[in-house]
Scaffold this active site. Structure first.
Site, PDB file in Angstrom:
ATOM      1  CE1 TYR A  73     -38.517  36.226 -17.437  1.00 14.53           C
ATOM      2  CE2 TYR A  73     -38.512  34.150 -18.635  1.00 14.53           C
ATOM      3  CZ  TYR A  73     -38.375  35.524 -18.627  1.00 14.53           C
ATOM      4  OH  TYR A  73     -38.104  36.192 -19.789  1.00 14.53           O
ATOM      5  CG  PHE A 126     -63.094  45.542 -30.057  1.00  6.05           C
ATOM      6  CD1 PHE A 126     -64.203  46.282 -29.666  1.00  6.05           C
ATOM      7  CD2 PHE A 126     -61.884  45.792 -29.432  1.00  6.05           C
ATOM      8  CE1 PHE A 126     -64.100  47.246 -28.668  1.00  6.05           C
ATOM      9  CE2 PHE A 126     -61.770  46.754 -28.431  1.00  6.05           C
ATOM     10  CZ  PHE A 126     -62.883  47.482 -28.051  1.00  6.05           C
ATOM     11  CG  ASP A 127     -61.641  49.833 -30.580  1.00  9.86           C
ATOM     12  OD1 ASP A 127     -61.358  48.775 -29.990  1.00  9.86           O
ATOM     13  OD2 ASP A 127     -61.853  50.899 -29.984  1.00  9.86           O
ATOM     14  CG  ASP A 217     -62.411  39.159 -30.399  1.00 11.31           C
ATOM     15  OD1 ASP A 217     -62.271  38.919 -29.179  1.00 11.31           O
ATOM     16  OD2 ASP A 217     -62.380  40.303 -30.864  1.00 11.31           O
ATOM     17  CB  ALA A 219     -63.806  39.689 -25.207  1.00  8.46           C
ATOM     18  CE  LYS A 260     -63.307  43.542 -23.086  1.00 13.79           C
ATOM     19  NZ  LYS A 260     -61.920  43.845 -23.481  1.00 13.79           N
ATOM     20  CG  HIS A 452     -61.747  55.634 -29.951  1.00 10.55           C
ATOM     21  ND1 HIS A 452     -61.092  55.052 -31.007  1.00 10.55           N
ATOM     22  CD2 HIS A 452     -61.862  54.681 -29.011  1.00 10.55           C
ATOM     23  CE1 HIS A 452     -60.828  53.795 -30.710  1.00 10.55           C
ATOM     24  NE2 HIS A 452     -61.281  53.537 -29.502  1.00 10.55           N
TER      25      HIS A 452
END
Ligand code: PLI
Length: 460
Positions: A73, A126-127, A217, A219, A260, A452
């Protein structure tokens, strides 16, 4: 020998059979899914190009690394192995694992929202990033370069931040009302388009001028680094990892969906350059949201797979083949006259559905129509990136019209062969030849957040 598209730099030692359905079956399956490809079972999809997120194939070294995963943990060896890789690549002092990119957004983004009426500015959010900005009580503004919308023509770095728009927006809204500037690399919603090093540097200068934090960001930062090496003057002889390090040097924090360019099926990263206070705030919030700061929702074995995957994704042979696969599909469509975001980006071919189906208005979702048609044609699942994904304005609740209506054919990493991509190309070309038959869609049920994913539709 110089080949136009690099062959796979790996051998396939485990296979996963995939099922083919008939056209009649697919018509029913899609209807039962409410005409939303997200609701299809993956077993009913022949070639799944919905996303490159968590869908890639892991290497033998990653699978081996999972065996040494330490499931403690607190303070596991797996955590420290991953931390050392992240620190090595970024040059940052602080690292917190999270279960995926949106976990990083949920923990990190609210920390910079200090009062009502604030904004994040991005090349394009990004969304999920936009959703977390809005859930944190701020608003998301995009400042991508106009080249991005010049779909037919080649620009080396269509993902760049428009520096003029950025500075004007800071001045218009007031620097104290800007939470941060988010540079999305590659710029997913622009078509996986890269951002240049020069643009990173200039954006950072503007951020410094107004005392605003710059966040990456990242990714797909490895793919972005590849494009910098390929296209930007002065970087041809540099190693990918050095390009990545320079990229990170221009930001204060790095959020990553490791699904990604981490080459794993689950994982995420928050890394902070040197702001101890911000790190402490994130560490506090990661506990209730994601888990203790040395696992953040991940197993020890996930962290070990990620530690290996992060380095594999920076390998030039891996990256060359990866980008060649995307280029191959893009070239096949481009040569057949199918309108695409050109040149292709790093993870997907984005088909321009405004040009593909100009008879379908934005609020009848032309890209959804094309996406559904290629599923019926060949069992290929793609995804809409347009007005459906953009959603409604959070203040007026009106449908927002996206500047681009795109269908994304997203290529998972190390998963499919060039033959699969031929099936995809043939299907898209076939649908393009029958494009006048395409019809728009209206909502049957519309969900409130990130609509979506879970809404259902009726053909018009
Ligand atoms: O899917 P997540 O929660 O691991 O990551 C969210 C996310 C953040 N930023 C960017 C640029 C993304 O592309 C992203 C996720 N992208 C998905 C799922 C995609 O299909 O593109």
């Amino acid at each position: 020998m110089n080949r136009k598209y690099m062959a796979e730099p790996y051998r396939i030692k485990m296979v996963e059979p995939i099922r083919e359905t008939t056209k009649e079956e697919r018509i029913t399956l899609l209807k039962n899914a409410g005409y939303n490809p997200f609701s299809l079972k993956s077993d009913d999809v022949y070639i799944d190009l919905l996303t490159d997120s968590g869908t890639g194939a892991m290497s033998q070294d990653q699978w081996a690394a999972m065996m040494i995963g330490d499931e403690a943990y607190a303070g596991s060896r797996s955590f420290y192995r991953l931390e050392s890789v992240v620190k090595n690549i970024t040059g940052y002092e602080y690292f917190i694992p999270v279960h995926q990119g949106r976990g990083a957004e949920k923990v990190f983004l609210p920390q910079l929202v200090t009062k009502p009426g604030m904004y994040y500015i991005s090349n394009i959010h990004f969304d999920t990033t936009r959703a977390h900005v809005e859930l944190a009580g701020a608003r998301a503004l995009d400042c991508v370069v106009p080249d991005c919308y010049d779909i037919e023509h080649w620009h080396d770095f269509k993902g760049n931040m428009c520096l003029e728009c950025l500075e004007n927006t800071i001045l218009e809204k007031g620097k104290d009302n800007i939470c941060g500037v988010i540079m999305t690399i590659t710029n997913n919603s622009a078509g996986g388009q890269p951002v240049s090093m020069e643009n990173m540097r200039e954006t950072k200068k503007i951020c410094d001028k107004y005392g605003i934090k710059m966040i990456i960001d990242g990714a797909r930062y490895a793919e972005n680094s590849f494009f910098i090496k390929e296209r930007e003057k002065g970087y041809q002889d540099k190693d990918i990892v050095d390009i990545a390090r320079e990229t990170f040097s221009y930001a204060d924090a790095f959020l990553m969906s490791a699904k990604k360019d981490g080459l794993v099926n689950m994982g995420g990263v928050i890394a902070i350059k040197n702001d101890r206070e911000l790190f402490d705030k994130c560490r506090t919030y990661v506990v209730p949201y994601e888990g203790f700061p040395t696992y953040g929702g991940l197993n020890g074995r996930d962290m070990d797979a990620l530690a290996v995957g992060l380095m594999e994704a920076l390998d030039i042979r891996y990256l060359t083949h990866r980008i060649d696969q995307v280029r191959y599909l893009g070239d096949r469509l481009h040569e057949a006259g199918v309108p695409i975001q050109y040149p292709v980006g790093g993870h997907a071919v984005f088909v321009d559905c405004k040009a593909f189906a100009p008879h379908i208005p934005y609020d009848q979702f032309p890209a959804l129509s094309v996406t559904n048609a290629i599923y019926i044609e060949a069992g290929v699942r793609a995804v809409e990136i347009g007005s459906l994904l953009l959603g409604r304005d959070p203040d007026t609740l009106k449908n927002r019209e996206s500047k681009m209506e795109l269908m994304r054919l997203t290529i998972p990493r190390r998963l499919y062969t060039y033959n699969h991509l031929d099936v995809v190309a043939d299907a898209v070309i076939h649908v393009y030849e029958h494009r006048h038959e395409l019809k728009g869609y209206q909502f049957d049920y519309e969900s409130k957040i990130l609509r979506h994913f879970t809404s259902t539709f009726k053909p018009i």
